[in-house]
Design an enzyme around this catalytic site. Structure first.
Site, mmCIF file in Angstrom:
data_model
loop_
_atom_site.group_PDB
_atom_site.id
_atom_site.type_symbol
_atom_site.label_atom_id
_atom_site.label_comp_id
_atom_site.label_asym_id
_atom_site.label_seq_id
_atom_site.Cartn_x
_atom_site.Cartn_y
_atom_site.Cartn_z
ATOM 1 N N GLU A 218 0.042 33.682 36.736
ATOM 2 C CA GLU A 218 -1.152 32.952 37.166
ATOM 3 C C GLU A 218 -2.259 32.946 36.106
ATOM 4 O O GLU A 218 -3.400 33.341 36.350
ATOM 5 C CB GLU A 218 -1.693 33.544 38.477
ATOM 6 C CG GLU A 218 -0.749 33.399 39.640
ATOM 7 C CD GLU A 218 -1.290 33.976 40.934
ATOM 8 O OE1 GLU A 218 -0.771 33.615 42.005
ATOM 9 O OE2 GLU A 218 -2.237 34.786 40.868
ATOM 10 N N GLU B 200 5.525 31.474 44.442
ATOM 11 C CA GLU B 200 4.845 32.353 45.389
ATOM 12 C C GLU B 200 4.220 31.533 46.511
ATOM 13 O O GLU B 200 3.628 30.483 46.271
ATOM 14 C CB GLU B 200 3.690 33.137 44.734
ATOM 15 C CG GLU B 200 4.060 34.230 43.794
ATOM 16 C CD GLU B 200 2.811 34.967 43.300
ATOM 17 O OE1 GLU B 200 1.787 34.976 44.028
ATOM 18 O OE2 GLU B 200 2.843 35.502 42.191
ATOM 19 N N TRP C 156 -7.456 37.721 50.781
ATOM 20 C CA TRP C 156 -8.639 37.463 49.967
ATOM 21 C C TRP C 156 -9.532 36.361 50.514
ATOM 22 O O TRP C 156 -10.502 35.966 49.873
ATOM 23 C CB TRP C 156 -8.223 37.120 48.528
ATOM 24 C CG TRP C 156 -7.037 36.214 48.437
ATOM 25 C CD1 TRP C 156 -5.736 36.596 48.297
ATOM 26 C CD2 TRP C 156 -7.022 34.783 48.509
ATOM 27 N NE1 TRP C 156 -4.905 35.486 48.284
ATOM 28 C CE2 TRP C 156 -5.670 34.356 48.388
ATOM 29 C CE3 TRP C 156 -8.022 33.815 48.639
ATOM 30 C CZ2 TRP C 156 -5.295 33.028 48.415
ATOM 31 C CZ3 TRP C 156 -7.640 32.473 48.672
ATOM 32 C CH2 TRP C 156 -6.289 32.107 48.555
ATOM 33 N N PHE D 292 -3.117 44.419 52.551
ATOM 34 C CA PHE D 292 -3.108 43.633 53.783
ATOM 35 C C PHE D 292 -2.641 42.195 53.565
ATOM 36 O O PHE D 292 -2.790 41.346 54.445
ATOM 37 C CB PHE D 292 -4.485 43.658 54.447
ATOM 38 C CG PHE D 292 -4.879 45.022 54.948
ATOM 39 C CD1 PHE D 292 -4.106 45.668 55.901
ATOM 40 C CD2 PHE D 292 -5.989 45.677 54.437
ATOM 41 C CE1 PHE D 292 -4.448 46.935 56.360
ATOM 42 C CE2 PHE D 292 -6.334 46.935 54.879
ATOM 43 C CZ PHE D 292 -5.562 47.575 55.848
#
Length: 633
Positions: free
Chosen positions: A148, A308, A316, A358
């Protein structure tokens, strides 16, 4: 193009976060879910090189052999995305400096300056070691450089970056005088008499902003110098592996803008991308489709790979909503329908610790007895049932939309007529209107050639602010030789140096070809403005008049009362339209619906149902009924 005899299914695998007992469980669960590919080593630099020159590959050897023995292939990363703590501690000059001149600290990721000699040397050394060791490993089927690029700290303003920028400028401009002309430096006494006087365009005194030409050139420079990093590491890998393809994962999302992916796509062996939904958006499946179509545009219509996406919630966003039952299957199959060679995730197993603990994964914290893992197995089985989908390209659309990262860079600057308009939002609004009408779209860059354009019944230009003279001529030739064209407001306002074209906004394309003379911009004070023919507009109006075009709609209220809102002109066998405002969603749909009817452009799906053809396959996804249907003719 990525050639494969199957659809890939899997995700980022981070075994260094887990004990070897968990590795064995992972393999069993991967096989159970039909996982056939994992991306390995993306954030592993600190485990691969524990101090300067001390490389530790034994753990990676073991994982690679275990995966291969289990029939699972590897997309092997060179781990350069996150330099380790020992490197930034020893060489703090590799850390990036932000717009305010503050050096950013180690502790996140991508904490490096693309112009840093030390970073480039160490990244190259690690890449060499990995490529030499694993180029012939039977598990490797592709290589994954960095990760990325440009996501977190794309723009560095340190002295090394400034020096590299000056070198880039010397290659771009034949002389300092040409630069002065391009940037218009006689404004505000900014004229430069030698190259060393040029600063990096950092923050300037309050109420002022760096020179617009310098700003957009710095964005071009940043994309170019970062691409050079990729090419350096790519070429090292290719020295050892002349068989397996090399890629890096783009970020095809509305809010990502630092890298020019049309330029980058020319340097990868196949296009791959990451995409994450804005879960607060109830129509986020439309954004997904748009970004999948855009990625196919980077790939020039060829197949690509979703490297992905998420199985459920991310970590986020302000509110990280979980995906609803069945949503993940619909999301993944929309990517596949639009050209992806499979569906990959971040990540395989949900982390126990760290910033992304998370973030959802294929195997959640709760383990395999979960809705997420059961849906992962269901999707893996579906992809496994249709391996030959990988052999076919997504069907070409009748409509092409121009998308260009430099337009976004220009529209991100200050001192524009209004801060209310947004290039990515306008593109999304046009795409959304077409999607709801069931009309497929391909994306092309502003550098598209005439031969490519001639393959489309309709070409759309939403807010294409900058066009060079040759680019403007390509679109003019298309419109005057049988092609149908829609030009949006605030288009063709300047050349590629951001110097305004004089004699009527929109240049010759709007004034002479379409026939609308635009004198002045009128950003709206009102929330909406009524147009004739029942349309409604928002955000933007213009003082304008017909200059050979035929009126379609005019402003009926507001400051632009009586001016041209929409016009068209017959150009032989074709028609060109000018849309001089931002239409509301319903009006944009109605406008495009009428054009499609006039041109005989057929709808496939409608509203919440998308129907996409890929070779002999038809993939039908009903987002309201929550169903996916794959049929082969």
């Amino acid at each position: 193009m990525l050639k494969t005899n199957k659809l890939f299914f899997g995700g980022d695998y981070n075994p260094e976060q887990w004990s070897k007992d968990v590795w064995k469980q992972d393999i069993q669960l991967m096989q159970k879910a039909n996982v056939n590919l994992v991306s390995l080593g993306i954030f592993s630099w600190a485990k691969l090189e524990i101090s300067d020159g001390d490389y530790q590959f034994e753990w990676l050897d073991e994982v690679m052999d275990l995966l291969h023995a289990s029939g699972i292939s590897v997309d092997l990363a060179n781990a350069t995305a996150s330099p380790p703590a020992w490197l930034s501690s020893k060489h703090p000059e590799i850390l990036p400096v932000n717009f305010d001149g503050i050096r950013l600290e180690f502790g996140g990721r991508q904490a490096y300056c693309a112009a840093s000699t030390v970073y480039k040397q160490k990244a190259a050394q690690l890449t060499e070691k990995l490529a030499e060791r694993y180029a012939k490993h039977p598990a490797v089927v592709m290589w994954h450089v960095n990760n990325e690029y440009g996501c977190h700290a794309p723009y560095c303003y340190c002295d090394a970056s400034r020096d590299a920028f000056i070198g880039w400028l010397k290659n771009k401009y034949t002389s300092i005088e040409e630069l002065n002309t391009s940037w218009g430096t006689d404004f505000w006494s900014q004229r430069y008499y030698n190259w060393e006087e040029i600063p990096a365009p950092k923050r300037t005194p309050d109420g002022t902003h760096p020179n617009p030409g310098a700003q957009i050139d710095y964005r071009r420079f940043t994309s170019d110098i970062t691409l050079d990093l990729f090419k350096t590491e790519r070429d090292i890998i290719k020295k050892y592996d002349k068989v397996n393809p090399v890629t890096t994962n783009f970020m095809s999302m509305k809010f990502t803008h630092a890298m020019d992916y049309f330029a980058w796509a020319k340097e990868v062996d196949f296009v791959s991308t990451d995409h994450y939904l804005a879960q607060h958006d109830i129509e986020n499946h439309i954004d997904l489709a748009q970004m999948a179509d855009l990625t196919r545009g980077f790939a020039n219509g060829k197949q690509w790979l979703l490297m992905e996406h998420s199985s459920s919630a991310v970590n986020w966003q302000p509110r990280n909503y979980a995906k609803t039952p069945g949503q993940e299957k619909r999301n993944a199959m929309s990517f596949v329908a639009r050209g992806s060679q499979g569906a990959m995730y971040f990540q395989w197993r949900q982390s126990q610790a760290g910033s992304e603990r998370f973030h959802s994964a294929m195997v959640p914290h709760a383990g395999e007895d979960t809705r997420v893992y059961r849906e992962i197995m269901e999707l893996g089985a579906l992809l496994n049932e249709h391996p030959d989908l990988a052999n076919y390209e997504t069907a070409r659309a009748d409509v092409a939309m121009v998308y260009d990262y430099e337009q976004m860079w220009a529209m991100m600057q200050d001192n524009l007529p209004t801060e209310d308009v947004s290039y990515p939002e306008t593109v999304a609004a046009w795409y959304r209107a077409l999607y709801k009408e069931g009309i497929s779209v391909d994306f092309v860059s502003a550098d598209v050639d005439l031969t490519t354009l001639k393959g489309y019944k309709l070409v759309l230009m939403p807010m294409v602010h900058m066009l060079s003279d040759p680019q403007e001529q390509v679109f003019t030739n298309y419109a005057t030789n049988g092609g149908n064209l829609v030009v949006g407001y605030f288009s063709n306002i300047s050349d590629r140096t951001l110097r305004v074209k004089l004699g009527g906004y929109g240049g010759a394309l709007v004034k002479d070809v379409i026939g609308v003379y635009v004198e002045e911009f009128y950003p709206f004070r009102e929330a909406t403005v009524e147009l004739s023919n029942g349309y409604q507009a928002k955000l933007w109006g213009e003082l304008s008049r017909l200059n050979g075009a035929e009126l379609v709609a005019e402003f009926k209220t507001g400051q632009a009362l009586g001016s041209v809102a929409i016009a068209k002109r017959k150009l032989g066998s074709s028609t060109a339209w000018y849309q001089g405002t931002e239409l509301t969603d319903d009006s944009q749909r109605a406008f495009f619906r009428g054009i499609a009817a006039d041109l005989g452009i057929q709808a496939t799906g409608l509203e919440s149902t998308e129907v996409v053809k890929r070779g002999p396959y038809q993939i039908e996804i009903d987002h309201k009924a929550n169903t996916v249907k794959v049929t082969k003719s």
